[in-house]
Design an enzyme around this catalytic site. Structure first.
Site, PDB file in Angstrom:
ATOM      1  N   ARG A 118      -6.593  10.347   0.143  1.00 44.43           N
ATOM      2  CA  ARG A 118      -6.776  11.623  -1.544  1.00 44.43           C
ATOM      3  C   ARG A 118      -8.283  10.616  -2.200  1.00 44.43           C
ATOM      4  O   ARG A 118      -8.395  11.710  -2.757  1.00 44.43           O
ATOM      5  CB  ARG A 118      -5.876   9.771  -2.252  1.00 44.43           C
ATOM      6  CG  ARG A 118      -4.107  10.041  -1.794  1.00 44.43           C
ATOM      7  CD  ARG A 118      -2.953   8.449  -2.127  1.00 44.43           C
ATOM      8  NE  ARG A 118      -3.005   8.187  -1.954  1.00 44.43           N
ATOM      9  CZ  ARG A 118      -3.489   6.354  -2.579  1.00 44.43           C
ATOM     10  NH1 ARG A 118      -2.906   6.474  -3.578  1.00 44.43           N
ATOM     11  NH2 ARG A 118      -3.490   6.075  -1.094  1.00 44.43           N
ATOM     12  N   HIS A 174       1.257  -1.446  -0.053  1.00 45.07           N
ATOM     13  CA  HIS A 174       0.210  -0.184  -0.194  1.00 45.07           C
ATOM     14  C   HIS A 174       0.765   1.404   0.122  1.00 45.07           C
ATOM     15  O   HIS A 174       2.336   1.146   0.678  1.00 45.07           O
ATOM     16  CB  HIS A 174      -1.027   0.255   1.102  1.00 45.07           C
ATOM     17  CG  HIS A 174      -1.772   1.171   0.687  1.00 45.07           C
ATOM     18  ND1 HIS A 174      -1.701   2.352   1.618  1.00 45.07           N
ATOM     19  CD2 HIS A 174      -3.189   0.895   1.195  1.00 45.07           C
ATOM     20  CE1 HIS A 174      -2.997   3.306   1.066  1.00 45.07           C
ATOM     21  NE2 HIS A 174      -3.980   2.568   1.577  1.00 45.07           N
TER      22      HIS A 174
END
Lengths: 603, 244
Positions: A261, A241
């Protein structure tokens, strides 16, 4: 050892489910709905499994936030994100069934965030063309696990064993017929006879040092299935990740949700550059913003504007951050800056990302509504696992099924964020149902006393006086080997060396010592977990050596490009008489109509 | 920095205080210290933990007498010249070392009437109507509120009182805009809401900052009072013989 056998408690069920995250619990609900008696074994307390850590959301093409969304687009995004290595049948079933699984949760009491007209709200996430993730702030996993937990405890015919760990699967005549497990609290053994077994044990992240995974992720299911004779596939594909915490050291690896995000957060290097614009792969260029203006337009909901490059798939973002750091443009503690403070109002951030706000405030002395976070790649998810049939979740071993992270195929070479929670629900349901139906038409096969005795002796072996190795130290050594030799970038020579070291270490693991008695003894548990981790780690390294190309989560410095031939097949890990056998699967061909749809330009 | 850590050890009632010394690093939390001691000094030291990120609620214990999640408690919050004392939760029976038997909580939960959905295929709820419910659903079941509650901790009235955690759960279900169930009778009787005397200790220790007393328990007490102690309703029940 006469006493040993009489001390083993014996239980009988139609279906044994190993693991009580959302996949295991959803499988248990399905199996009991079919009329089977079910044993649900949970390594932890109920409701604490890794699902609880999922943050961003569950992907399902409900079309609530953007009515253009449908299962076909979700299918296409999943295949593109998986770099075409996915089991396309699984990707299709998943995209088709995810909406009904999410709506069903609502009937069971889940309370997702709402749209203005009162429906389930959906958020943007990496690789998803439209806002698709049903979510609850940044604690979606908690919502989902609590919902299935409340359902499962009120189902008929389910016995739940909490803090109980399956240590061996027993087979007779090449069929899974039961398991031997131990209770953590007193160390007693329990033999569970079952006509079908569903493996839903999650991932393997604890083989790595920097990881977002909890202690439970020791590859139990992968290793149990392999030893019992089931095929593993895609073990080379581990998702790193892109955004884990990098500071302070004690929390290095802890997850920072992609939701940051999704809500507009951007990535910056130490020069203040929004570097992701330099890393847009050709295949995604048509649906990614060209410049900051377009990315900002997208955030403001202006029609026609394409998505910001921070929302490219995880493999792409993780490698971009790594490159920035390597070339001297990293943050002070070796990561990138993730800025939401300058993008959204403080109140909005606290409402949409409450646990991120607290996590940084309490563990990192940082207020994310004021300052950017520092983030870097962390071992997060295992795309590979037990090879399964798309329609039933059946493994290659008769009587054994698998679902969730422990199973392989849906995500191919890279998983899209949000596709894991929906995977658990869709394939938990499918495998539980299929396992129950198999069990209900199958004669019981009892297992021999000899096999049970042998398994029990193996489980207790680390208590014997001649053992000398500290299992905690062996674990640290394993993590170092995996970080160094089978981490985010790989090379033939380094993999060879890693495999040699792992082989050496596996001999020492046999000498791991349990200190003290059998009641709640973590040193004993770790001795057993180490056996699982070493088997899965070897499978990862062997598969990574065999795949001489770069694709999704698997990056080879010595083979940086796609290999068309390899991209059509899976690497299978199978137990042979002398250890791991590596087999290549047949080539997979997707039907033309689906293929055409996937290959279409921006939609 | 060198620190002294004293941990309660032993099985069931048979316990002793075990002293360790260790080097503390930057940003370290109490759970890191426990892991360090496990790996180097006491391999069989029992501790329950999972996520190490404040999300699962497994590593509850009492640090210098305060109920805490060990994974979210920084070592630097405590005076390094004083030893750090770590004990298991007092309200629950000890299994071993820092691990307690919390199974009673699961038994209580099982008896609460689960969510009762309406008969519709298109359930709609507005965000402002679910904000309060979502606050209650943040609960990670660390059971620190149960640990600190006097009714359970000092009076050990587990048979009469469900504790703050399950009053929150009841409140969540009762305030759910679409729920069709009614739990007021069980809240009053089996779950013993009257036993809460609103000292708010539970609210103070909640790692999820749920306003347990103000937002869950007090409104539920009011509903119970309205239902069972309203004089008009009481007379109505006497006359009609109906319970509701």
């Amino acid at each position: 050892m006469g006493d040993l056998m009489s001390d083993i408690e014996e239980k009988k069920y139609d279906v044994l489910i190993i693991g009580a995250g959302a996949a295991g619990m959803r499988a248990a609900i399905a199996a009991s709905d079919e009329g089977a008696s079910v044993c649900l074994v949970s390594k932890s307390l109920l409701g604490k499994a890794h699902t609880v850590m999922a943050e961003g959301g569950a992907a399902a093409a409900l079309g609530n936030a953007d009515e253009r969304d449908n299962w076909k687009v979700h299918f296409r995004d999943t295949i593109k994100g998986g770099k075409h290595l996915n089991n396309w049948k699984m990707a299709k079933i998943h995209a088709e069934q995810a909406p009904e699984r999410i709506l069903e949760l609502e009937k069971w009491g889940a309370v997702f965030d709402r749209t203005k007209d009162g429906k389930i709200n959906q958020r943007n996430f990496g690789g998803h063309r439209y806002p698709r993730l049903a979510h609850v702030g940044d604690r979606t996993g908690l919502e989902i696990i609590r919902t299935v937990q409340d359902k499962v405890i009120h189902q008929e015919n389910i016995d739940i064993f909490m803090e109980c760990t399956v240590a061996k699967i027993i087979t007779e005549k090449e069929q899974a017929v039961g398991a031997l497990a131990y209770y953590r609290n007193n160390g007693n053994l329990v033999a569970i006879h079952a006509k079908a077994i569903v493996v839903a044990t999650g991932g393997i992240g604890k083989a790595y040092r920097v990881t977002s995974n909890s202690w439970e992720y020791t590859g139990d299911g992968h290793s149990l299935a392999y030893l019992a004779g089931a095929d593993l596939q895609d073990m080379e594909f581990i998702q790193f990740h892109p955004t884990g915490m990098v500071w302070p050291p004690s929390v290095k690896g802890t997850l920072v949700t992609e939701g940051v995000r999704g809500e507009g957060g951007i990535l910056l290097n130490n020069k203040g550059e929004r570097f992701m614009f330099n890393y847009i792969p050709e295949a995604f260029a048509a649906e990614t913003a060209k410049d900051e203006k377009e990315a900002n337009d997208w955030l403001n909901g202006i029609e026609g504007a394409m998505r910001p490059p921070e929302l490219l798939t995880r493999d792409v973002v993780a490698k971009a951050i790594m490159k920035e750091v390597k070339e001297g443009r990293g943050s002070p503690h070796g990561g990138a800056f993730l800025d939401i403070a300058n993008r959204r109002e403080a109140d909005y951030i606290k409402k949409k990302l409450p646990s991120m706000y607290h996590q940084f405030k309490e563990l990192g002395d940082l207020d994310i509504t004021e300052e950017p976070m520092e983030v870097g790649p962390t071992t997060h998810y295992m795309m590979g696992g037990i090879s399964v049939n798309a329609e039933t979740g059946a493994s290659s071993l008769k009587g054994m099924y698998a679902a969730g992270e422990a199973a392989a195929g849906l995500h191919g070479a890279n998983r899209l964020g949000g596709n894991s929670l929906s995977d658990l629900l869709v394939f938990g349901n499918i495998s539980g149902r299929a396992a129950a139906n198999f069990a209900l038409k199958t004669e019981e096969l009892s297992f021999s006393k000899g096999k049970l005795k042998e398994a029990a002796e193996q489980i207790l072996e680390s208590f014997s006086k001649d053992k000398t190795e500290n299992p905690y130290h062996l674990h640290q050594e394993l993590q170092d080997i995996m970080e160094m030799h089978a981490g985010i970038v790989r090379e033939e020579e380094s993999l060879n060396e890693g495999i040699e070291k792992l082989t050496e270490l596996s001999k020492r693991v046999k000498n791991a010592k349990a200190t003290g008695g059998r009641a709640y003894n973590p040193s004993w548990h770790l001795c057993l977990d180490m056996e699982n981790m070493i088997i899965t780690s070897l499978a990862v390294a062997e598969a990574a050596r065999e795949r001489r190309e770069s694709r999704g989560g698997h990056t080879r410095l010595d083979y940086p490009e796609y290999d068309e031939e390899l991209g059509m097949l899976n690497i299978i890990i199978r137990k042979g008489p002398d250890g791991i056998n590596i087999v290549k699967s047949d080539k997979k061909i997707m039907p033309d109509d689906l293929q055409n749809f996937v290959m279409k330009e921006a939609i | 920095m060198n620190r002294k850590i004293i941990i309660q050890r032993g099985e069931k009632e048979d316990y002793f205080m075990h002293e360790f010394e260790m080097e503390s690093g930057p940003g370290m939390v109490v759970l890191d210290a426990i892991h360090h001691i496990q790996a180097n000094d006491a391999p069989d030291l029992a501790v329950r933990w999972n996520c190490k990120a404040g999300k699962c609620g497994s590593c509850s214990a009492e640090v210098n007498g305060e109920p805490k999640l060990m994974c979210m408690t920084r070592m630097s919050d405590y005076d390094p010249s004083e030893p750090l004392v770590i004990k298991p939760m007092k309200t629950f029976p000890v299994v071993k070392d820092l691990v307690t038997d919390v199974s009673w909580n699961y038994e209580v939960n099982k008896k609460i009437l689960p969510y009762q959905p309406p008969e519709t295929d298109d359930p709609r709820m507005l965000q402002e109507d679910v904000d309060r419910v979502q606050e209650f659903r943040k609960c990670i079941e660390c059971f620190l509120c149960q640990d600190v509650c006097h009714v359970l901790r000092d009076s050990d009235m587990k048979a009469e009182y469900a504790g703050p955690r399950f009053l929150v759960r009841n409140a969540m279900l009762e305030m759910h805009p679409l729920d069709q169930g009614n739990r007021l009778e069980t809240i009053k009787n089996e779950n013993g809401i009257g036993l809460c005397n609103i000292t708010k200790c539970c609210t103070e220790v909640c790692p999820e900052n749920i306003a347990i007393t103000d937002n869950a328990i007090i409104p539920m007490k009011e509903r119970v009072v309205d239902e069972y102690y309203d004089p008009l309703k009481w007379i109505w029940r006497k006359i009609t013989g109906k319970t509701n």
